[in-house]
Design a protein around this motif. Sequence first.
Motif, PDB file in Angstrom:
ATOM      1  N   PRO A 222      35.347 103.378  44.344  1.00  0.00           N
ATOM      2  CA  PRO A 222      35.757 102.018  43.978  1.00  0.00           C
ATOM      3  C   PRO A 222      37.071 102.006  43.198  1.00  0.00           C
ATOM      4  O   PRO A 222      37.347 102.900  42.386  1.00  0.00           O
ATOM      5  N   VAL A 223      37.887 100.991  43.450  1.00  0.00           N
ATOM      6  CA  VAL A 223      39.094 100.719  42.662  1.00  0.00           C
ATOM      7  C   VAL A 223      39.192  99.206  42.520  1.00  0.00           C
ATOM      8  O   VAL A 223      39.040  98.474  43.506  1.00  0.00           O
ATOM      9  N   LEU A 224      39.459  98.742  41.318  1.00  0.00           N
ATOM     10  CA  LEU A 224      39.481  97.318  41.021  1.00  0.00           C
ATOM     11  C   LEU A 224      40.885  96.862  40.666  1.00  0.00           C
ATOM     12  O   LEU A 224      41.568  97.490  39.855  1.00  0.00           O
ATOM     13  N   ILE A 225      41.347  95.775  41.307  1.00  0.00           N
ATOM     14  CA  ILE A 225      42.606  95.129  40.944  1.00  0.00           C
ATOM     15  C   ILE A 225      42.375  93.627  40.835  1.00  0.00           C
ATOM     16  O   ILE A 225      41.339  93.106  41.279  1.00  0.00           O
ATOM     17  N   LEU A 226      43.347  92.940  40.277  1.00  0.00           N
ATOM     18  CA  LEU A 226      43.327  91.480  40.185  1.00  0.00           C
ATOM     19  C   LEU A 226      44.520  90.951  40.949  1.00  0.00           C
ATOM     20  O   LEU A 226      45.667  91.294  40.646  1.00  0.00           O
ATOM     21  N   HIS A 227      44.262  90.110  41.973  1.00  0.00           N
ATOM     22  CA  HIS A 227      45.336  89.578  42.800  1.00  0.00           C
ATOM     23  C   HIS A 227      45.229  88.057  42.866  1.00  0.00           C
ATOM     24  O   HIS A 227      44.247  87.514  43.374  1.00  0.00           O
ATOM     25  N   ASN A 228      46.239  87.403  42.292  1.00  0.00           N
ATOM     26  CA  ASN A 228      46.299  85.940  42.297  1.00  0.00           C
ATOM     27  C   ASN A 228      44.996  85.301  41.819  1.00  0.00           C
ATOM     28  O   ASN A 228      44.479  84.351  42.421  1.00  0.00           O
ATOM     29  N   GLY A 229      44.446  85.854  40.743  1.00  0.00           N
ATOM     30  CA  GLY A 229      43.262  85.283  40.131  1.00  0.00           C
ATOM     31  C   GLY A 229      41.946  85.720  40.747  1.00  0.00           C
ATOM     32  O   GLY A 229      40.880  85.319  40.272  1.00  0.00           O
ATOM     33  N   GLY A 278      39.814 106.857  54.060  1.00  0.00           N
ATOM     34  CA  GLY A 278      38.984 106.536  52.904  1.00  0.00           C
ATOM     35  C   GLY A 278      39.646 106.932  51.608  1.00  0.00           C
ATOM     36  O   GLY A 278      40.796 107.364  51.581  1.00  0.00           O
ATOM     37  N   GLY A 279      38.883 106.774  50.520  1.00  0.00           N
ATOM     38  CA  GLY A 279      39.366 107.160  49.199  1.00  0.00           C
ATOM     39  C   GLY A 279      40.630 106.440  48.793  1.00  0.00           C
ATOM     40  O   GLY A 279      41.527 107.042  48.193  1.00  0.00           O
ATOM     41  N   ALA A 280      40.718 105.152  49.078  1.00  0.00           N
ATOM     42  CA  ALA A 280      41.965 104.410  48.882  1.00  0.00           C
ATOM     43  C   ALA A 280      42.144 103.949  47.438  1.00  0.00           C
ATOM     44  O   ALA A 280      41.182 103.642  46.739  1.00  0.00           O
ATOM     45  N   THR A 281      43.413 103.893  47.020  1.00  0.00           N
ATOM     46  CA  THR A 281      43.784 103.296  45.734  1.00  0.00           C
ATOM     47  C   THR A 281      44.970 102.371  45.943  1.00  0.00           C
ATOM     48  O   THR A 281      46.062 102.835  46.287  1.00  0.00           O
ATOM     49  N   PRO A 282      44.794 101.062  45.745  1.00  0.00           N
ATOM     50  CA  PRO A 282      45.945 100.160  45.777  1.00  0.00           C
ATOM     51  C   PRO A 282      46.666 100.155  44.436  1.00  0.00           C
ATOM     52  O   PRO A 282      46.070 100.467  43.398  1.00  0.00           O
ATOM     53  N   THR A 283      47.947  99.825  44.452  1.00  0.00           N
ATOM     54  CA  THR A 283      48.663  99.627  43.193  1.00  0.00           C
ATOM     55  C   THR A 283      48.120  98.364  42.514  1.00  0.00           C
ATOM     56  O   THR A 283      47.578  97.477  43.178  1.00  0.00           O
ATOM     57  N   PRO A 284      48.251  98.251  41.199  1.00  0.00           N
ATOM     58  CA  PRO A 284      47.700  97.090  40.494  1.00  0.00           C
ATOM     59  C   PRO A 284      48.233  95.750  40.991  1.00  0.00           C
ATOM     60  O   PRO A 284      47.528  94.734  40.897  1.00  0.00           O
ATOM     61  N   ASP A 285      49.467  95.730  41.525  1.00  0.00           N
ATOM     62  CA  ASP A 285      50.011  94.468  42.029  1.00  0.00           C
ATOM     63  C   ASP A 285      49.591  94.170  43.467  1.00  0.00           C
ATOM     64  O   ASP A 285      49.972  93.140  44.035  1.00  0.00           O
ATOM     65  N   GLY A 286      48.831  95.072  44.077  1.00  0.00           N
ATOM     66  CA  GLY A 286      48.295  94.809  45.407  1.00  0.00           C
ATOM     67  C   GLY A 286      49.317  94.835  46.517  1.00  0.00           C
ATOM     68  O   GLY A 286      49.140  94.149  47.530  1.00  0.00           O
ATOM     69  N   THR A 287      50.366  95.635  46.397  1.00  0.00           N
ATOM     70  CA  THR A 287      51.391  95.684  47.438  1.00  0.00           C
ATOM     71  C   THR A 287      51.370  96.980  48.243  1.00  0.00           C
ATOM     72  O   THR A 287      51.833  96.999  49.387  1.00  0.00           O
ATOM     73  N   LEU A 288      50.867  98.058  47.670  1.00  0.00           N
ATOM     74  CA  LEU A 288      50.902  99.370  48.304  1.00  0.00           C
ATOM     75  C   LEU A 288      49.570 100.069  48.063  1.00  0.00           C
ATOM     76  O   LEU A 288      48.927  99.859  47.030  1.00  0.00           O
ATOM     77  N   MET A 289      49.172 100.905  49.011  1.00  0.00           N
ATOM     78  CA  MET A 289      47.910 101.614  48.900  1.00  0.00           C
ATOM     79  C   MET A 289      48.107 103.054  49.365  1.00  0.00           C
ATOM     80  O   MET A 289      48.804 103.309  50.346  1.00  0.00           O
ATOM     81  N   VAL A 290      47.525 103.999  48.639  1.00  0.00           N
ATOM     82  CA  VAL A 290      47.432 105.374  49.112  1.00  0.00           C
ATOM     83  C   VAL A 290      45.993 105.628  49.526  1.00  0.00           C
ATOM     84  O   VAL A 290      45.057 105.070  48.952  1.00  0.00           O
ATOM     85  N   PHE A 291      45.809 106.477  50.538  1.00  0.00           N
ATOM     86  CA  PHE A 291      44.477 106.820  50.993  1.00  0.00           C
ATOM     87  C   PHE A 291      44.563 108.139  51.757  1.00  0.00           C
ATOM     88  O   PHE A 291      45.653 108.634  52.053  1.00  0.00           O
ATOM     89  N   HIS A 292      43.410 108.707  52.081  1.00  0.00           N
ATOM     90  CA  HIS A 292      43.421 109.924  52.884  1.00  0.00           C
ATOM     91  C   HIS A 292      42.818 109.640  54.252  1.00  0.00           C
ATOM     92  O   HIS A 292      42.098 108.649  54.446  1.00  0.00           O
TER      93      HIS A 292
END
Length: 318
Positions: A222-229, A278-292
């Motif tokens: 799990p990875v948690l971000i906040l995008h536009n509320g 899988g194993g994805a992590t988005p940046t906190p601003d929700g624009t880019l994601m890394v994953f394997h």
Amino acid sequence: MSLRQHFLSLIVLYGICFSCVYAAVYGPVISANFPDPAILVTPNVTYAYATKSGNINIQVATSYNNGTTWTLLDGVDALPDVGPWATVNLTWAPDVIDRGDGTFVMYYAAESPSQMTHCVGAATSTNPVGPYTPQTQPIACQTAGGGAIDPAGFQDVDGQRYIVYKVDGSSLGGGGACGNANGQYSTPIMLQMMEADALTPTGDPVQILDRGQQDGPLVEAPVLILHNGTYVLTYSSNCYNTDLYDVAYATAPSVSGPYTKASSPLLVTGDDGLTGPGGATPTPDGTLMVFHATVNFNPLTRYMYTATISWNGTAMNV
């Protein structure tokens, strides 16, 4: 030549460039075993961290062009000391946050000999590359539930800090490629409130997600971000060592939920030629994601990819 024919000829002639311009998934950007990647964005350098490889407990890579190209730092271990509570070379799924006071906090999962399960812990450094100094005690173990893995940090708009992690029920048995094939055990995603130091848990953890029929034996990463509320929780489901592994997400109006799973996964096998993303992590601003994604099942080898994220309201797309 008609306008349509002229346009089609341009596509044939410049198709490679067109695909570069409109591509959303890129990679592999690290052609080495680099599973469960996390991303940290700083003003001048972007960092990625990954699960152990060989004698390296936590791998590190850097990008000097906003995540476009990456360099794996060969031989660099961000966490050479995993802490007195943990066993070396069994470290998984790190995440790193900038605490904002010159200190970087790494969350990681490692095997605890005393608990006979994985626990999640924290370590600190003034340098994103490390070395990170571990805390003397883990944050959470969830021993009865099978252990705690896959931690990731989050800071809400009011400054409150949290981590999310998985209770590893699939480690308790149940058969199958990664455990729990009989569906006997729960694999919930937990939300743990943290003190301002981002190291000390406060209060009891709250369950915010669990597996459903479409998730197979588990949900994890799990990875948690906040995008536009809207609170957006990315996660993976099914077995990491099969081609059913995926990247999915759920959304909520509040940090503690209720979280509603999207109607379909974000990435599955076959998308962009990927296998077992899988194993994805988005940046906190929700624009880019890394994953394997998996490039070899024996031995299991997973390379890192990136994806540009787009949004349609609360719907996430790559």
